[in-house]
Write an enzyme that holds these catalytic residues in place. Structure first.
Site, PDB file in Angstrom:
ATOM      1  N   ASP A 101      18.532  -1.620 -11.037  1.00  0.00           N
ATOM      2  CA  ASP A 101      19.925  -1.892 -11.285  1.00  0.00           C
ATOM      3  C   ASP A 101      19.988  -1.403 -12.704  1.00  0.00           C
ATOM      4  O   ASP A 101      19.053  -1.219 -13.558  1.00  0.00           O
ATOM      5  CB  ASP A 101      20.115  -3.332 -10.946  1.00  0.00           C
ATOM      6  CG  ASP A 101      21.696  -3.600 -11.008  1.00  0.00           C
ATOM      7  OD1 ASP A 101      22.405  -2.769 -10.986  1.00  0.00           O
ATOM      8  OD2 ASP A 101      21.840  -4.767 -10.969  1.00  0.00           O
ATOM      9  N   ALA A 150     -30.158 -11.059  -3.789  1.00  0.00           N
ATOM     10  CA  ALA A 150     -29.823 -10.425  -4.841  1.00  0.00           C
ATOM     11  C   ALA A 150     -28.809  -9.108  -4.829  1.00  0.00           C
ATOM     12  O   ALA A 150     -28.004  -8.900  -5.500  1.00  0.00           O
ATOM     13  CB  ALA A 150     -31.081  -9.916  -5.940  1.00  0.00           C
TER      14      ALA A 150
END
Length: 913
Positions: free
Chosen positions: A347, A301
């Site tokens: 760019d 668990a």
């Protein structure tokens, strides 16, 4: 027999396995290869013929490695040490004749395996969907026209056109070249580009020396050429290599390594607490087998073994979400880096602008005018001086625009078909609108040679043979660069010397236009009687053209979002500095007084002084920058510990894209080289998509942290409760099956819901986090322990309160105490999911978690599963649960909400994250 032979020749001749005649295509004359493949070097194949050959030869793709079958995925769910421990617990139950417990543990093992299988199978399907989103195009001659088709549709006999930056998509024999060089390092290991030609070679020559062949998977470094496809798919040289490496293992991503790292820490914590629980239980008189089962169940668990799968699902879901917004992220590991990006070098053309380049200004002689190109009406609207159309220079301007151009453009039935560089397409549109025919120009002036445009020279030139057997040189390029090659200028009908004074006038005029945001190009020509190699000398200037590329409407908001997110945006362009500054001012990247750094003034990186470095770091606009300088700029930012995103579209951008932390290639105008080395591809080339990707990257990493914190705090609370009960020898304890049930109910669905949470309201108002930050740092480990402690304390307090207020007259009822402990812990963990928002100053009811519909669905499903454990009698018996009164239920619900409130208060008071 003749009919059978004809059938074989007409139908099966094109099977790749039967291409013996061209198996050594490099040793055969290119004309013979064309003949053997039954194709046309000028017109290529017809659509019908290419479809027939595709049906026979199959798609031109490299087959992926053998995929893991669903059965293997399912079997792998049982090959876990934790599942083995669980199986041992089941075996021990059967050995001690605890049949119900044993069967229940087996059921839990199966359920866990099914859940793990479904998650892993879905992750694999998600990644398959991502792989299908990227397709590589190829340009081929079909039906006499140069068209773009998916590379998978290439067949033997196709006439393939390639140019600088393209990825070669099939094995092909060259039939025509123009200064063609290819990078074949992927196949041969040779780092230098290979000069290509069409000359036949010996049949036994090595692969690295086959200079008349193109090979799939390699790249065009320079120039262009035409080639006839001889092999496709797995029949290519790349296909042969692919067969050998298909089963190569993929290295773990940084995220997976981080998960492994903190999982090891968790295992040590778990092992220590489990040993304490086991020893304390045995010392307090509990049965050895029962404590062994409890310890094993507790270990299973506590360790969230499905965490890597949940993380993969979250990443895949986020990446698919990006894909819906035109962003393809090629590597899962890139998602982390995206979230930490603090510099974007972008760019201008097509990224910040719409990339719909049109001619907007023309100047010939002393006449100049703004223009609008009207395609539907095949006309040019002149705003200032329509007399330009009568100048001889205008005719040369149109001719050079059509000839010194590798793009294509057609307008038929109100539909535009275009391919190639957007600026060159804009020129062809201008020629079309003027009433001239590009095809007629190109038929009248046959191309004989070419100097391709490069980012270093910023000039392109072509040589053409006309019907009089004379040659015509057409050239275009950046104004200051091309004017340097001009010795004369056309004025009226006369070619006169181009004096320095006249050059200054043209340069000044172009400079003034560039400052208004136009991109200026010059156009020149020369007539000659001889075929020359050096095309760039003694040229005659015809005129200049100004181009406009409107800004994308959403770009300003995207840049503002970057600023608020602590991300510096740097514009790097090959444009004129004045044009670049004008655009930067419109975008808010630069002020009037800010300097634009010109590529000419940029020293090599090794020669930079600290003052130079500081100047670069302060600047937001770089103009006339070459690829090497882009690389230097990325290096400088990284030296200053910045995480850099770099956009690029050309082959020369590849080094900077690879060097950057996140290489971002353009999907529409980007070359295949750029796309290959990049980490991310923008399908729409839009800067706003980069911002969205960064936002999504931050969101995904945040979500991974959320469900990791949720899982660990829930599982640790179980450890603390059991350890406390064992050490203090309390009258109540959780049973092994109850631990497994809690883990099953509260771990899976809420964790998945957290993994697909939308971004937090202020996620783009935070500073970027460091790329090397751990998933769970010291601050978050502290929070996990505090959250676990609050849940544990309120849960144990619920049991004590029930006994004190409702059952004080009775002796300790271990079964009732266990039930209250069991249900309080479940509901506390279910509600704990709402604590996973870490935004400061946001109302609880307005958090991204509270508004996540998947969280509510997960919570509802978990509550139903929990109630089923009470309503379904067989399950109730297995879990040993029997609640006694509605007051006990009231205590359970109250305690669960108290844990939620206490954690919220601790966060509000800045005690925790």
């Amino acid at each position: 027999m003749n009919l059978f032979t004809a059938f074989i020749n007409n139908y099966f001749i094109m099977l790749p396995s039967n291409l013996e005649d061209v198996k050594t295509a490099w040793a055969i004359d290119h004309l013979d290869v064309i003949e053997k493949l039954r194709t046309d070097s000028e017109g290529g194949l017809s659509s019908a013929e290419s479809a027939r050959r595709l049906n026979i030869a199959g798609p031109n793709k490299i087959e992926s490695g053998k995929k893991i079958s669903p059965l293997v995925i399912l079997i792998n769910q049982f090959v876990s040490p934790f599942v083995l421990l669980l199986a041992i617990a089941a075996g021990l139950s059967f050995f001690f004749k605890e049949w119900l417990d044993g069967i229940a543990i087996i059921v839990v093992i199966v359920i866990n395996a099914v859940v793990g299988f479904l998650m892993e199978f879905q992750a694999e399907r998600s990644m398959d969907a991502l792989r299908k989103l990227t397709t590589v195009p190829a340009r081929v001659m079909r039906n006499g026209k140069l068209v773009e088709v998916p590379s998978e549709d290439l067949v033997p006999g196709d006439i393939l056109f390639v140019e600088g930056g393209d990825m070669i998509t099939a094995d092909a024999r060259l039939i025509k070249t123009s200064q063609l060089q290819t990078d074949e390092s992927a196949l041969t290991g040779e780092s230098l580009p290979v000069e290509k030609n069409i000359t036949s070679l010996p049949s036994d020559i090595q692969l690295a020396e086959r200079t008349n062949m193109l090979y799939k998977g390699t790249f065009v470094a320079k120039g262009n050429g035409y080639a006839v496809v001889v092999n496709t798919g797995m029949s290519t040289e790349l296909g042969s290599i692919a067969k050998m490496v298909q089963q190569a293992k993929q290295a773990a991503t940084p995220l997976e390594k981080k998960i492994q790292s903190f999982s090891k820490k968790l295992i040590w914590i778990t092992v220590a607490l489990v040993i304490i629980v086991f020893i304390a239980g045995v010392l307090n008189g509990h049965e050895l087998v029962a404590m062994l089962e409890t310890s094993i169940a507790l270990a299973v668990a506590a360790i969230p073994e499905g965490l890597p799968i949940v993380a993969t699902l979250a990443l895949a879901f986020g990446m698919l979400r990006m894909a819906r917004h035109h962003v393809i992220v090629k590597k899962l590991s890139s998602v982390e880096t995206l979230g930490g990006t603090n510099v974007i070098c972008t760019d201008k053309t097509g990224t910040l602008t719409q990339n719909k380049i049109q001619t907007s200004f023309i100047q010939v002689n002393s006449s100049a005018s703004r223009i609008d190109v009207d395609i539907p009406n095949i006309s040019i609207r002149w705003h200032d001086d329509e007399s330009i159309t009568g100048h001889e220079a205008f005719e040369h301007l149109l001719r050079v625009a059509a000839l010194c151009n590798t793009a294509s453009y057609q307008y038929e039935n109100n539909i535009e078909k275009e391919s190639g560089d957007p600026l060159e397409v804009g020129l062809l549109k201008m020629v079309y609108a003027s009433g001239k025919s590009v095809e007629e120009y190109r038929h009248q002036f046959t191309k004989a040679d070419e100097i391709p445009f490069s980012s270093e020279t910023k000039v392109m030139a072509t040589l053409h043979l006309n019907s009089d057997q004379n040659y015509y040189i057409a050239a275009k390029g950046a104004v200051e660069e091309l004017l340097a090659h001009c010795t004369s200028v056309l004025e009226g009908n006369d070619i006169i010397p181009f004096t320095e004074e006249k050059k200054k006038q043209w340069l000044m005029s172009a400079e003034n236009r560039a400052q208004s945001g136009l991109r200026m190009l010059a156009f020149a020509f020369r007539n000659t009687n001889e075929k020359e190699k050096d095309l760039l000398h003694h040229l005659t200037l015809a005129g200049v053209i100004g181009f406009i590329d409107p800004l994308r409407p959403e770009i300003s908001a995207a840049i503002e979002e970057c600023k608020s997110a602590g991300i510096k945006v740097v514009m790097i362009t090959g444009d004129h500095p004045a044009t670049a500054k004008n655009i930067a001012q419109q975008l808010g990247l630069a002020n009037q007084d800010d300097e634009v750094i010109h590529g000419r003034s940029m020293k090599p990186y090794k020669d930079l002084s600290e003052e130079d470095k500081n100047e670069w770091l302060k600047a937001s606009v770089f103009a006339r920058v070459n690829p090497g300088q882009k690389l230097d700029l990325v290096t400088l930012f990284q030296e200053k510990k910045m995480v850099v995103g770099m956009t690029g579209d050309g082959v020369n951008d590849a080094p900077a894209l690879k060097k950057a932390d996140i290489g971002i290639a353009m999907g529409l105008r980007g070359t295949q080289v750029a796309q290959e080395v990049a980490d991310m591809i923008l399908k729409d080339d839009a800067f706003s998509s980069i911002v969205l990707a960064i936002k999504q990257g931050r969101t995904i990493f945040d979500n991974i942290r959320k469900f990791v914190i949720f899982l660990l705090s829930c599982n640790l609370s179980e450890l603390l409760i059991i350890a406390t009960a064992s050490i203090m020898n309390l009258h109540f304890q959780l049973f092994p099956l109850q631990i497994l049930f809690i883990n099953l109910v509260t771990d899976v669905l809420p964790a998945l819901a957290l993994g697909v949470t939308k971004s937090a309201p202020h996620i783009m108002q935070r500073r970027p986090y460091s790329s090397n930050i751990a998933i769970i740092d010291k601050k978050r480990w502290t929070a996990i322990f505090v959250y676990s402690a609050i849940i544990s304390i309120t849960t144990i307090s619920a049991v004590l309160s029930s006994h004190e207020w409702l059952h004080s007259a009775e002796r300790w009822n271990s079964e009732l105490c266990n039930n209250i402990l069991f249900y309080t812990l479940i509901f506390s963990q279910i509600l704990h999911v709402f604590n996973m928002s870490f935004e400061k100053g946001v109302s609880f009811f307005k958090t991204e978690i509270f508004r996540n519909k998947y969280v509510w669905i997960a919570v509802a499903a978990c509550i139903l599963l929990t109630m089923f454990s009470y309503w379904i009698i067989p399950v109730r018996k297995v879990l040993v649960v029997t609640m006694y009164s509605w007051l006990d239920w009231a205590i359970v619900i109250t305690a669960s909400f108290i844990s939620l409130i206490l954690i919220q208060l601790s966060k509000k008071m800045n005690w925790m994250i």
